[in-house]
Design a protein around this motif. Structure first.
Motif, PDB file in Angstrom:
ATOM      1  N   ARG A 137      16.352   2.182  -0.682  1.00  0.00           N
ATOM      2  CA  ARG A 137      16.063   3.231  -1.652  1.00  0.00           C
ATOM      3  C   ARG A 137      16.032   2.646  -3.055  1.00  0.00           C
ATOM      4  N   ASP A 138      15.184   3.194  -3.895  1.00  0.00           N
ATOM      5  CA  ASP A 138      15.148   2.813  -5.299  1.00  0.00           C
ATOM      6  C   ASP A 138      16.001   3.841  -6.041  1.00  0.00           C
ATOM      7  N   GLU A 139      17.284   3.551  -6.152  1.00  0.00           N
ATOM      8  CA  GLU A 139      18.234   4.508  -6.726  1.00  0.00           C
ATOM      9  C   GLU A 139      17.926   4.811  -8.187  1.00  0.00           C
ATOM     10  N   GLN A 140      17.442   3.834  -8.929  1.00  0.00           N
ATOM     11  CA  GLN A 140      17.085   4.075 -10.327  1.00  0.00           C
ATOM     12  C   GLN A 140      15.954   5.093 -10.405  1.00  0.00           C
ATOM     13  N   ARG A 141      14.970   4.914  -9.550  1.00  0.00           N
ATOM     14  CA  ARG A 141      13.825   5.830  -9.539  1.00  0.00           C
ATOM     15  C   ARG A 141      14.249   7.219  -9.077  1.00  0.00           C
ATOM     16  N   LEU A 142      15.135   7.281  -8.096  1.00  0.00           N
ATOM     17  CA  LEU A 142      15.626   8.575  -7.625  1.00  0.00           C
ATOM     18  C   LEU A 142      16.369   9.300  -8.741  1.00  0.00           C
ATOM     19  N   ALA A 143      17.102   8.569  -9.563  1.00  0.00           N
ATOM     20  CA  ALA A 143      17.784   9.183 -10.711  1.00  0.00           C
ATOM     21  C   ALA A 143      16.761   9.716 -11.712  1.00  0.00           C
ATOM     22  N   GLN A 144      15.669   8.985 -11.908  1.00  0.00           N
ATOM     23  CA  GLN A 144      14.611   9.448 -12.806  1.00  0.00           C
ATOM     24  C   GLN A 144      13.972  10.724 -12.264  1.00  0.00           C
ATOM     25  N   VAL A 145      13.772  10.775 -10.959  1.00  0.00           N
ATOM     26  CA  VAL A 145      13.207  11.964 -10.325  1.00  0.00           C
ATOM     27  C   VAL A 145      14.146  13.145 -10.525  1.00  0.00           C
ATOM     28  N   ALA A 146      15.430  12.934 -10.287  1.00  0.00           N
ATOM     29  CA  ALA A 146      16.412  14.008 -10.472  1.00  0.00           C
ATOM     30  C   ALA A 146      16.399  14.508 -11.914  1.00  0.00           C
ATOM     31  N   GLN A 147      16.307  13.587 -12.856  1.00  0.00           N
ATOM     32  CA  GLN A 147      16.247  13.967 -14.275  1.00  0.00           C
ATOM     33  C   GLN A 147      14.979  14.758 -14.563  1.00  0.00           C
ATOM     34  N   ALA A 148      13.856  14.314 -14.018  1.00  0.00           N
ATOM     35  CA  ALA A 148      12.582  15.012 -14.236  1.00  0.00           C
ATOM     36  C   ALA A 148      12.637  16.418 -13.659  1.00  0.00           C
TER      37      ALA A 148
ATOM     38  N   SER B 166       5.036   3.422   3.750  1.00  0.00           N
ATOM     39  CA  SER B 166       4.039   3.238   2.695  1.00  0.00           C
ATOM     40  C   SER B 166       3.968   4.464   1.789  1.00  0.00           C
ATOM     41  N   THR B 167       4.056   5.640   2.382  1.00  0.00           N
ATOM     42  CA  THR B 167       4.044   6.877   1.600  1.00  0.00           C
ATOM     43  C   THR B 167       5.262   6.944   0.688  1.00  0.00           C
ATOM     44  N   LEU B 168       6.432   6.610   1.224  1.00  0.00           N
ATOM     45  CA  LEU B 168       7.651   6.607   0.414  1.00  0.00           C
ATOM     46  C   LEU B 168       7.573   5.559  -0.693  1.00  0.00           C
ATOM     47  N   GLU B 169       6.970   4.421  -0.376  1.00  0.00           N
ATOM     48  CA  GLU B 169       6.822   3.367  -1.379  1.00  0.00           C
ATOM     49  C   GLU B 169       5.861   3.805  -2.491  1.00  0.00           C
ATOM     50  N   ARG B 170       4.735   4.402  -2.139  1.00  0.00           N
ATOM     51  CA  ARG B 170       3.778   4.876  -3.145  1.00  0.00           C
ATOM     52  C   ARG B 170       4.408   5.932  -4.050  1.00  0.00           C
ATOM     53  N   ALA B 171       5.310   6.722  -3.502  1.00  0.00           N
ATOM     54  CA  ALA B 171       6.002   7.747  -4.291  1.00  0.00           C
ATOM     55  C   ALA B 171       7.112   7.132  -5.142  1.00  0.00           C
ATOM     56  N   GLY B 172       7.362   5.843  -4.963  1.00  0.00           N
ATOM     57  CA  GLY B 172       8.373   5.152  -5.751  1.00  0.00           C
ATOM     58  C   GLY B 172       9.787   5.346  -5.266  1.00  0.00           C
ATOM     59  N   LEU B 173       9.952   5.815  -4.047  1.00  0.00           N
ATOM     60  CA  LEU B 173      11.277   6.155  -3.535  1.00  0.00           C
ATOM     61  C   LEU B 173      11.970   5.008  -2.819  1.00  0.00           C
ATOM     62  N   VAL B 174      11.204   4.046  -2.317  1.00  0.00           N
ATOM     63  CA  VAL B 174      11.775   2.881  -1.645  1.00  0.00           C
ATOM     64  C   VAL B 174      11.113   1.618  -2.174  1.00  0.00           C
ATOM     65  N   ARG B 175      11.826   0.509  -1.974  1.00  0.00           N
ATOM     66  CA  ARG B 175      11.292  -0.810  -2.355  1.00  0.00           C
ATOM     67  C   ARG B 175      11.279  -1.698  -1.128  1.00  0.00           C
ATOM     68  N   PRO B 176      10.164  -2.366  -0.896  1.00  0.00           N
ATOM     69  CA  PRO B 176      10.098  -3.296   0.227  1.00  0.00           C
ATOM     70  C   PRO B 176      10.540  -4.697  -0.176  1.00  0.00           C
ATOM     71  N   THR B 177      11.101  -5.409   0.775  1.00  0.00           N
ATOM     72  CA  THR B 177      11.442  -6.820   0.595  1.00  0.00           C
ATOM     73  C   THR B 177      11.081  -7.534   1.885  1.00  0.00           C
ATOM     74  N   ARG B 178      10.337  -8.629   1.758  1.00  0.00           N
ATOM     75  CA  ARG B 178       9.992  -9.428   2.934  1.00  0.00           C
ATOM     76  C   ARG B 178      11.101 -10.433   3.195  1.00  0.00           C
ATOM     77  N   VAL B 179      11.537 -10.495   4.439  1.00  0.00           N
ATOM     78  CA  VAL B 179      12.490 -11.507   4.894  1.00  0.00           C
ATOM     79  C   VAL B 179      11.844 -12.146   6.113  1.00  0.00           C
ATOM     80  N   GLY B 180      11.300 -13.345   5.921  1.00  0.00           N
ATOM     81  CA  GLY B 180      10.531 -13.969   6.997  1.00  0.00           C
ATOM     82  C   GLY B 180       9.320 -13.105   7.309  1.00  0.00           C
TER      83      GLY B 180
END
Length: 110
Positions: free
Chosen positions: A94-105, A73-87
């Motif tokens: 990992r949210d690679e797009q967001r991680l790239a934005q973080v690296a740029q920032a 939940s902490t990683l998700e709030r920071a925008g670093l991971v994305r959850p997906t429900r399967v059943g």
């Protein structure tokens, strides 16, 4: 750094707080190559497209389920991971797009 947030100082602070915990940092490293790090667990869904089941993260880390849920939940709030429900299972990737934005920032602001 929520998915809708920018890359301001407050967002970077949230990212640094999330990654400042050794276990959360380790989970992020594992999620970078989920097939290599979770290959011993039979996947419930495709690891590359939906991520790793939280029960597998819990098993690999040896942490309590409630602790892993809190960490994710902490990683998700920071925008670093994305959850997906399967059943009934939640998978994380990992949210690679967001991680790239973080690296740029970081490169722009520090």
């Amino acid at each position: 750094m929520a998915a809708t947030a920018g890359s301001g100082t407050d967002d970077l602070i949230e990212v640094f707080k999330a990654l400042g915990n050794p276990a959360r940092l380790q989970i992020m490293q594992w999620l970078k190559d989920p097939d290599a790090h979770f290959g011993e667990y039979a996947p419930i869904a495709d690891r590359q497209s939906v991520g790793v089941c939280v029960t597998h993260i819990q098993a690999k880390s040896g942490l309590a389920q409630s602790t892993v849920s809190s960490y994710m939940s902490t990683l998700e709030r920071a925008g670093l991971v994305r959850p997906t429900r399967v059943g009934k299972w939640t998978h994380y990737r990992r949210d690679e797009q967001r991680l790239a934005q973080v690296a740029q920032a970081i490169s722009t602001n520090l």
